[in-house]
Design an enzyme around this catalytic site. Structure first.
Site, PDB file in Angstrom:
ATOM      1  N   CYS A 181       1.422   1.680  11.656  1.00  0.00           N
ATOM      2  CA  CYS A 181       2.387   2.141  11.156  1.00  0.00           C
ATOM      3  C   CYS A 181       3.063   3.452  11.914  1.00  0.00           C
ATOM      4  O   CYS A 181       4.258   3.852  11.831  1.00  0.00           O
ATOM      5  CB  CYS A 181       2.326   3.102   9.687  1.00  0.00           C
ATOM      6  SG  CYS A 181       1.588   1.718   8.422  1.00  0.00           S
ATOM      7  N   GLY A 225      -1.905  -6.826   0.017  1.00  0.00           N
ATOM      8  CA  GLY A 225      -2.026  -8.219   0.121  1.00  0.00           C
ATOM      9  C   GLY A 225      -2.414  -8.597   1.847  1.00  0.00           C
ATOM     10  O   GLY A 225      -3.196  -9.276   2.223  1.00  0.00           O
ATOM     11  N   ASN A 246      -8.224   3.794   8.168  1.00  0.00           N
ATOM     12  CA  ASN A 246      -7.681   2.737   8.875  1.00  0.00           C
ATOM     13  C   ASN A 246      -7.790   2.724  10.171  1.00  0.00           C
ATOM     14  O   ASN A 246      -7.706   1.607  10.994  1.00  0.00           O
ATOM     15  CB  ASN A 246      -6.037   2.601   8.297  1.00  0.00           C
ATOM     16  CG  ASN A 246      -5.539   4.067   8.713  1.00  0.00           C
ATOM     17  OD1 ASN A 246      -5.868   4.950   8.252  1.00  0.00           O
ATOM     18  ND2 ASN A 246      -4.448   4.073   9.507  1.00  0.00           N
ATOM     19  N   THR A 272      12.162  -6.884 -11.258  1.00  0.00           N
ATOM     20  CA  THR A 272      11.576  -8.246 -11.534  1.00  0.00           C
ATOM     21  C   THR A 272      10.580  -8.502 -10.748  1.00  0.00           C
ATOM     22  O   THR A 272      10.528  -8.167  -9.509  1.00  0.00           O
ATOM     23  CB  THR A 272      12.696  -9.438 -11.418  1.00  0.00           C
ATOM     24  OG1 THR A 272      13.725  -9.279 -12.303  1.00  0.00           O
ATOM     25  CG2 THR A 272      12.051 -10.929 -11.308  1.00  0.00           C
ATOM     26  N   GLN A 300      -7.942  -0.532   3.113  1.00  0.00           N
ATOM     27  CA  GLN A 300      -8.766  -1.244   4.379  1.00  0.00           C
ATOM     28  C   GLN A 300     -10.155  -1.514   3.660  1.00  0.00           C
ATOM     29  O   GLN A 300     -10.873  -2.451   4.334  1.00  0.00           O
ATOM     30  CB  GLN A 300      -9.101  -0.060   5.211  1.00  0.00           C
ATOM     31  CG  GLN A 300      -7.829   0.276   6.114  1.00  0.00           C
ATOM     32  CD  GLN A 300      -7.301  -0.817   7.064  1.00  0.00           C
ATOM     33  OE1 GLN A 300      -7.906  -1.783   7.311  1.00  0.00           O
ATOM     34  NE2 GLN A 300      -6.041  -0.823   7.160  1.00  0.00           N
ATOM     35  N   GLY A 338       0.815  -1.351   0.025  1.00  0.00           N
ATOM     36  CA  GLY A 338       0.032  -0.084  -0.007  1.00  0.00           C
ATOM     37  C   GLY A 338       0.783   1.242   0.084  1.00  0.00           C
ATOM     38  O   GLY A 338       0.411   2.338  -0.691  1.00  0.00           O
ATOM     39  N   THR A 339       1.983   1.384   0.835  1.00  0.00           N
ATOM     40  CA  THR A 339       2.501   2.507   0.657  1.00  0.00           C
ATOM     41  C   THR A 339       3.459   2.903  -0.608  1.00  0.00           C
ATOM     42  O   THR A 339       3.068   3.932  -0.882  1.00  0.00           O
ATOM     43  CB  THR A 339       3.817   2.251   2.183  1.00  0.00           C
ATOM     44  OG1 THR A 339       3.155   2.385   3.232  1.00  0.00           O
ATOM     45  CG2 THR A 339       4.736   3.428   1.909  1.00  0.00           C
TER      46      THR A 339
END
Length: 427
Positions: A339, A214, A156, A251, A193, A76-77
């Site tokens: 966080c 995820g 969140n 990659t 969220q 997400g960040t």
């Protein structure tokens, strides 16, 4: 000391979720057997490429998007930073004004701080006492040099759900009037969220960029996705290969991407049933706390919130103390965003509601999940009053509220507040 094993009750799913065993099964082949680089032309590479594109197709289908509009990221960040900086730096010639809100995740707010140092002007829209932004306030802030609006889908910390479709409608109206400004301002949302509980159809609520990850949907950590609508260009942060349509070099993490796509599919398939189940448990927990423990306040709108989110301020105590005591009873919850859990600063989200510092320091977040049962809620309602009573006896502060505030604490936003400190060193 008793040898009795205390059952752990995990109620911090907004911070992280356990890996679903079904997702582990889908990921396993790509940990050892299917190790190829998707950029290679031989068989191992082609098989990895197939897995990558199958995952992209699955995610795009859930979002009602095109495969080319999906960029896989590390979470997400990164998705938020890539979206915000990518738009800002690509379209700086069209304007340097960005609009967001006071309750955004720090991934957004800190990125905006960095962009401000690059010469961008940031307008943060305040939310109401219920934690909901007024779309009219967004519209009023739009200017000819506005290139981006960023409003999170669901918060969140307090779980409030924002009216994205209405905000998008007003942005589109502004675009139509300012046809010489191409299609700016663009509309970005952090949906980390929301995924798993809310509809993710990007066309239904009209966003141009959307971020997911995820670890909030029972998938692997360190992987996520950014939706970027066709026609929207972003400047990349990483440089190297031509992966992800030359927008995110490096990659691809096939192992994680496969897990993320499978996690999103399962979450979407089970969304309605799980949301209803968890919502009933959420309401039971909210009602129980407000009834059993005096001087408690629900933070955020009662109804327009995620079905698994409970954020309560328990006055006269520090939230960190509650967390530690509950942990000793086998209950895991938090005081706000994971966080910022190591910071002693009060929640910027609670302060944005108009609550005093004492409310922010006293806030507790319970976020329920697939493993949560009615018995778990009962256990919290049994232990939490005990913990509260213990901590209030040794608390250095006393928050006094007038009669009106005591009768309707959920509507209280500072009026009539007085704080008595038992220690001069208390701040």
């Amino acid at each position: 000391m008793s040898d009795k094993v205390i059952k752990r009750i995990y109620m911090d799913h907004a911070a992280s979720t356990p890996l679903d065993s079904r997702i582990r099964v889908a990921m396993d082949p790509y940990l050892e057997e299917e190790f190829g680089n998707p950029g290679a032309l031989y068989r191992e590479g082609r098989r990895a490429k197939d897995a990558l594109e199958n995952a992209r197709e699955s995610v795009a289908g859930i979002l009602n998007a095109d495969m080319s509009e999906i960029i896989f990221t590390s979470g997400g960040t990164e998705g938020d930073v890539l979206a915000l900086t990518g738009i800002a730096r690509m379209y700086a010639n069209y304007g340097k004004h960005i609009i967001s809100t006071t309750i955004e995740h720090h991934a957004v707010l800190h990125t905006l701080d960095a962009l401000k140092k690059e010469g961008f002007e940031i307008t943060l829209i305040e939310v109401g006492q219920n934690g909901i932004v007024n779309p009219q306030h967004i519209e009023d802030a739009l200017r000819p040099d506005t290139i981006l609006v960023s409003v999170m889908y669901a918060n969140n910390e307090i779980g409030t759900i924002q009216p994205l479709a209405e905000i998008a409608r007003r942005i589109k109206k502004f675009r139509d009037i300012n046809t010489d400004k191409m299609s700016v301002p663009f509309f970005h949302t952090d949906a980390c969220q929301a995924a798993g509980y809310l509809d993710l159809d990007v066309k239904s609520f009209g966003v141009d960029l959307m971020v997911m990850n995820g670890s909030k949907i029972y998938g692997p950590k360190g992987v996520g996705a950014l939706y970027v609508r066709k026609g929207v260009r972003i400047k990349p942060m990483f440089f190297g290969g031509a992966q992800e349509g030359k927008r995110r070099a490096g990659t691809e993490n096939i192992f994680g991407i496969v897990g993320f796509a499978e996690a999103l599919k399962i979450a979407n398939d089970e969304r309605d049933e799980e949301s209803n189940r968890v919502k009933n448990l959420r309401d039971k927990l909210i009602d129980g706390i407000l009834k059993i423990i005096p001087r408690t306040v629900l933070n955020g709108d009662r109804d327009l919130r995620l079905p698994n989110n409970v954020n309560i301020s328990i006055l006269d105590i520090e939230g960190e103390g509650v967390i530690l005591y509950l942990d000793s009873y086998g209950i895991a919850c938090s005081t706000g965003s994971a966080c910022t859990s190591e910071s002693l600063d009060p929640s910027h989200v609670i302060l944005a509601l108009g609550r005093p510092y004492e409310y922010a320091h006293a806030s507790i977040r319970f976020t329920l999940g697939r493993s949560t049962t009615s018995e778990d809620v009962d256990r919290v309602l049994e232990v939490l009053p005990r913990v509260t009573e213990t901590l209030r006896k040794i608390s250095p502060i006393k928050v006094e509220m007038d009669a009106k505030s005591m009768s309707h604490p959920e509507a209280f936003a500072g009026e009539g507040l007085r704080v008595k400190a038992k220690s001069k060193n208390y701040k």
